[in-house]
Design a protein around this motif. Structure first.
Motif: not given
Length: 332
Positions: A152, A155-156, A159, A176, A179-180, A183-187
């Motif tokens: 998890l 990728p932070n 990216l 970032k 896409f970074g 992904w950051h928001e999803v994390v």
């Protein structure tokens, strides 16, 4: 995992007190680093002497590893925030050490939840032997937790791939890729779920633990067996640490994030929310210093091994002192 915004928020004319940012918080983190590295280094040494005979000990060992990794990120934050080194270090903080900090924070939260479940089962079934624990399952679960959080978090780091400059390092999100940021928001959503799920687990388990202890109290109040009740009450140290260290930050981050993403707050409000966020983030770091008290209070093997280490040290010191005294008194 948590977005690191510029203290100035959305308004370029809104600034914070540099003495707070560059002096007070670095000093507070320095205190935690010194105390935490000593306490957790000692805890790690003690745990090396204890076999993995129960789920509880396995979970505690994972927690101390997580705490040590978190503590090792503090010098980078201290030097960066205090501006004692060049701005290039800030890029490394955004890309690596800040990600590790939040990675270890949520691992600690998960294992506190697992420790709480284990303590509830121990309270509900006090005569169940630790040797009957399925330690293989606990080891596999622990490995899966580390792998999941690593996958998890990695990728932070990857990216956060824009070239750092003196300006964009002030706000880690600016480093970032598109896409970074996604992904950051999803994390962040996943981490919020991790916190609130463990919050619910801890509240429910401690409600049930309280009921079990009250039943035990009613059964033993006429026997004068107060020692057993006193020992059982130590289990509440877990919920104390969880509420002191993690709950304030997760309540503060909601209005703080709104203040950074929506232009609806006055400058003074933005600054207040920034300092609340920084103060509660420091409390999450304090967890690394408070966890050893959990080990000592609740783990008999840890307590016995630690006291044995101290006893050996005292004995060796006295023996060395007596040897020196004898040498001094021996005639030439």
């Amino acid at each position: 995992m948590e977005p690191e915004y510029s203290p100035s928020g959305n308004s370029s004319n809104c600034s914070t007190d540099n003495r707070m940012n560059q002096v007070l918080f670095p000093l507070l983190y320095t205190f935690i680093f010194v105390v935490g590295i000593i306490m957790n280094g000692l805890a790690m040494g003690v745990f090396f002497q204890i076999s993995n005979k129960s789920n509880f000990i396995i979970f505690l060992k994972n927690t101390v590893i997580s705490d040590i990794l978190m503590i090792l990120t503090f010098p980078f934050k201290i030097l960066s925030d205090a501006k004692l080194v060049s701005w290039e270090l800030r890029g490394f903080v955004c890309k690596v050490t800040q990600v590790i900090f939040y990675f270890t924070m949520y691992i600690s939260i998960i294992f506190l939840g697992l420790i709480t479940i284990d303590r509830y089962l121990k309270t509900a079934r006090p005569f169940k032997s630790a040797s009957s624990d399925n330690t293989l399952a606990s080891k596999i679960l622990s490995v899966l937790i580390w792998i999941f959080m690593f996958c998890l978090s990695l990728p932070n780091m990857i990216l956060t791939n824009k070239k750092p400059t003196r300006e964009n390092v002030k706000k880690c999100a600016d480093l970032k890729s598109d896409f970074g940021l996604l992904w950051h928001e999803v994390v962040n959503y996943v981490c919020q779920f991790i916190f609130w799920a463990n919050f619910a687990i801890i509240v429910i388990c401690y409600t049930l633990i309280t009921k079990e202890l009250y039943k035990s109290y009613k059964r033993t109040r006429n026997t004068g067996n107060t020692n057993k009740k006193t020992v059982n009450m130590k289990v509440f140290i877990i919920i104390g640490v969880f509420f002191v260290c993690f709950v304030p930050f997760h309540f503060a981050r909601i209005p703080y994030t709104l203040s950074q993403t929506r232009d609806v707050f006055e400058c003074s409000t933005q600054n207040t929310l920034f300092y609340i966020k920084e103060s509660t983030l420091w409390l999450t770091s304090l967890n690394a210093c408070l966890d050893p008290f959990i080990y000592f209070a609740l783990c008999r093997s840890f307590r016995r091994s630690l006291l044995n280490v101290f006893h050996k040290c005292v004995t060796k010191t006295r023996r060395d002192h007596n040897t020196e005294t004898t040498d001094e008194e021996t005639p030439m």
